[in-house]
Design an enzyme around this catalytic site. Sequence first.
Site, PDB file in Angstrom:
ATOM      1  N   GLY A   1      49.955  45.785  26.689  1.00 54.63           N
ATOM      2  CA  GLY A   1      49.627  47.089  27.258  1.00 54.63           C
ATOM      3  C   GLY A   1      50.909  47.723  27.794  1.00 54.63           C
ATOM      4  O   GLY A   1      52.016  47.366  27.385  1.00 54.63           O
TER       5      GLY A   1
ATOM      6  N   ARG B   1      47.103  37.426  35.837  1.00 58.84           N
ATOM      7  CA  ARG B   1      46.031  37.029  36.748  1.00 58.84           C
ATOM      8  C   ARG B   1      45.897  35.521  36.719  1.00 58.84           C
ATOM      9  O   ARG B   1      46.091  34.893  35.674  1.00 58.84           O
ATOM     10  CB  ARG B   1      44.688  37.624  36.304  1.00 58.84           C
ATOM     11  CG  ARG B   1      44.433  39.048  36.773  1.00 58.84           C
ATOM     12  CD  ARG B   1      44.234  39.147  38.289  1.00 58.84           C
ATOM     13  NE  ARG B   1      43.976  40.496  38.725  1.00 58.84           N
ATOM     14  CZ  ARG B   1      44.905  41.400  39.046  1.00 58.84           C
ATOM     15  NH1 ARG B   1      46.185  41.090  39.007  1.00 58.84           N
ATOM     16  NH2 ARG B   1      44.555  42.617  39.430  1.00 58.84           N
TER      17      ARG B   1
ATOM     18  N   ILE C   1      52.484  36.886  35.263  1.00 60.73           N
ATOM     19  CA  ILE C   1      52.390  37.959  36.265  1.00 60.73           C
ATOM     20  C   ILE C   1      51.065  38.701  36.087  1.00 60.73           C
ATOM     21  O   ILE C   1      50.904  39.803  36.614  1.00 60.73           O
ATOM     22  CB  ILE C   1      53.565  38.972  36.168  1.00 60.73           C
ATOM     23  CG1 ILE C   1      53.653  39.577  34.761  1.00 60.73           C
ATOM     24  CG2 ILE C   1      54.867  38.331  36.591  1.00 60.73           C
ATOM     25  CD1 ILE C   1      54.553  40.805  34.691  1.00 60.73           C
TER      26      ILE C   1
ATOM     27  N   HIS D   1      51.764  36.744  44.466  1.00 57.74           N
ATOM     28  CA  HIS D   1      51.153  37.953  43.884  1.00 57.74           C
ATOM     29  C   HIS D   1      51.854  39.219  44.395  1.00 57.74           C
ATOM     30  O   HIS D   1      51.228  40.075  45.043  1.00 57.74           O
ATOM     31  CB  HIS D   1      49.652  37.990  44.178  1.00 57.74           C
ATOM     32  CG  HIS D   1      48.885  38.853  43.218  1.00 57.74           C
ATOM     33  ND1 HIS D   1      47.609  38.581  42.814  1.00 57.74           N
ATOM     34  CD2 HIS D   1      49.219  40.004  42.565  1.00 57.74           C
ATOM     35  CE1 HIS D   1      47.179  39.522  41.985  1.00 57.74           C
ATOM     36  NE2 HIS D   1      48.161  40.397  41.813  1.00 57.74           N
ATOM     37  N   ILE D   2      53.144  39.321  44.081  1.00 59.90           N
ATOM     38  CA  ILE D   2      53.944  40.442  44.607  1.00 59.90           C
ATOM     39  C   ILE D   2      54.597  41.273  43.503  1.00 59.90           C
ATOM     40  O   ILE D   2      55.522  42.040  43.781  1.00 59.90           O
ATOM     41  CB  ILE D   2      55.044  39.940  45.591  1.00 59.90           C
ATOM     42  CG1 ILE D   2      55.943  38.882  44.912  1.00 59.90           C
ATOM     43  CG2 ILE D   2      54.430  39.413  46.879  1.00 59.90           C
ATOM     44  CD1 ILE D   2      57.213  38.568  45.711  1.00 59.90           C
TER      45      ILE D   2
ATOM     46  N   GLU E   1      43.584  31.975  44.025  1.00 63.58           N
ATOM     47  CA  GLU E   1      44.551  32.370  45.051  1.00 63.58           C
ATOM     48  C   GLU E   1      43.834  32.999  46.245  1.00 63.58           C
ATOM     49  O   GLU E   1      42.760  33.573  46.067  1.00 63.58           O
ATOM     50  CB  GLU E   1      45.599  33.336  44.463  1.00 63.58           C
ATOM     51  CG  GLU E   1      45.029  34.650  43.963  1.00 63.58           C
ATOM     52  CD  GLU E   1      46.076  35.516  43.266  1.00 63.58           C
ATOM     53  OE1 GLU E   1      46.768  35.018  42.353  1.00 63.58           O
ATOM     54  OE2 GLU E   1      46.168  36.697  43.647  1.00 63.58           O
TER      55      GLU E   1
ATOM     56  N   ARG F   1      45.182  42.006  21.433  1.00 61.74           N
ATOM     57  CA  ARG F   1      43.926  42.211  20.697  1.00 61.74           C
ATOM     58  C   ARG F   1      44.127  43.203  19.565  1.00 61.74           C
ATOM     59  O   ARG F   1      43.635  43.041  18.481  1.00 61.74           O
ATOM     60  CB  ARG F   1      42.851  42.762  21.650  1.00 61.74           C
ATOM     61  CG  ARG F   1      42.043  41.689  22.326  1.00 61.74           C
ATOM     62  CD  ARG F   1      41.083  42.304  23.277  1.00 61.74           C
ATOM     63  NE  ARG F   1      41.769  43.322  24.101  1.00 61.74           N
ATOM     64  CZ  ARG F   1      41.188  44.063  25.012  1.00 61.74           C
ATOM     65  NH1 ARG F   1      39.906  43.951  25.226  1.00 61.74           N
ATOM     66  NH2 ARG F   1      41.862  44.935  25.721  1.00 61.74           N
TER      67      ARG F   1
HETATM   68  C1  DGY Z   1      47.419  44.914  40.109  1.00 63.88           C
HETATM   69  O1  DGY Z   1      47.671  46.092  40.321  1.00 63.88           O
HETATM   70  O2  DGY Z   1      46.508  44.553  39.362  1.00 63.88           O
HETATM   71  C2  DGY Z   1      48.260  43.909  40.813  1.00 63.88           C
HETATM   72  O3  DGY Z   1      48.024  42.620  40.365  1.00 63.88           O
HETATM   73  C3  DGY Z   1      48.075  44.028  42.305  1.00 63.88           C
HETATM   74  O4  DGY Z   1      46.815  43.527  42.625  1.00 63.88           O
END
Ligand code: DGY
Length: 324
Positions: free
Chosen positions: A157, A241, A239, A288-289, A270, A180
């Site tokens: 994406g 999920r 990065i 998660h930053i 998490e 996909r």
């Molecule tokens: C998102 O925008 O999906 C990031 O993971 C922050 O939650």
Amino acid sequence: MSTKPRILIARRIFPEVVQRLAQHFEVQANDEDIAWTPQELAAQLADKDGALTTGSQRIDAPLLALCPRLKIVANMAVGYNNFDVAAMRAAGVLGSNTPDVLTETTADFGFALLMATARRMAEAEHYLRAGLWQNWRYDMFAGAEVHGSTLAILGMGRIGQAIARRGAHGFGMRVLYHNRSRLAPELEAECRAEYVGKDELLARADHLMLVLPYTQQSHHAIGAAELARMKPTATLINIARGGIVDDAALAQALAERRIAAAGLDVFEGEPAVHPELLQVPNVVLTPHIASATVATRLAMANLAADNLIAFFRDGQALTPVEMT
Ligand code: DGY
């Protein structure tokens, strides 16, 4: 009595955004930043028309059954796996997210994590801080090459494409991707990215970057079988999920050096982290930053607010999620 719609801001956010929302709505803000249980969240939302959530509040059928006035939930995140979209559609509740405003910042972080992982920066820093650095050694923290290597991207994406551009144009990397659907030829050419099947992607990756959304289909998309297909010298960066990677299988592969290293910003369950991931040295862990710069988080909060304002003013959110 106020005729303004009532909204809940489910976590603490920028005060200036709360103030902006207060010009349009009767606002209840979670200034104490309490992480409510689902039951507490439902109680807070029971008399609200809208909500601003941050991605960690689950919006599902049991909650919706207790919130008859709710019409929109505006996530301050691009990912919206906290939404049960089918349940929201059935309840007539719209969801919105915050695409675009975080793309480049998140891609920057993906690259930072890739480089920190490949070049063993966290391990090296811990070593130095522990006072263990006595002398120079030819192989001290010798890691994997980044420039000129093969960057494999799973999920192509907006963020995947931004990472591809950095890799191809900035670091002279060969970029492979799997998604996909295949990108249009012009976009593939611009990203200098080659479309391959998932098995080939895993086998050829020097650095595998995960940027796909979390769905039932992507649950454990990287497990023991996929890790076994990767090179023993490869790194894995997530990065996207938690839940996309089987963290137990990854911890074992790292401990046995079946892949060289991993960089993880997201985790299954998490903020809990699999205890074995905390034991292995060849992993860089961040909480998660990936989108966390001040400017980007402010832009995300403002876009979530804009979605609420536009929805109650015009009947349409600016960036609604696909409700099908
Ligand atoms: C998102 O925008 O999906 C990031 O993971 C922050 O939650």
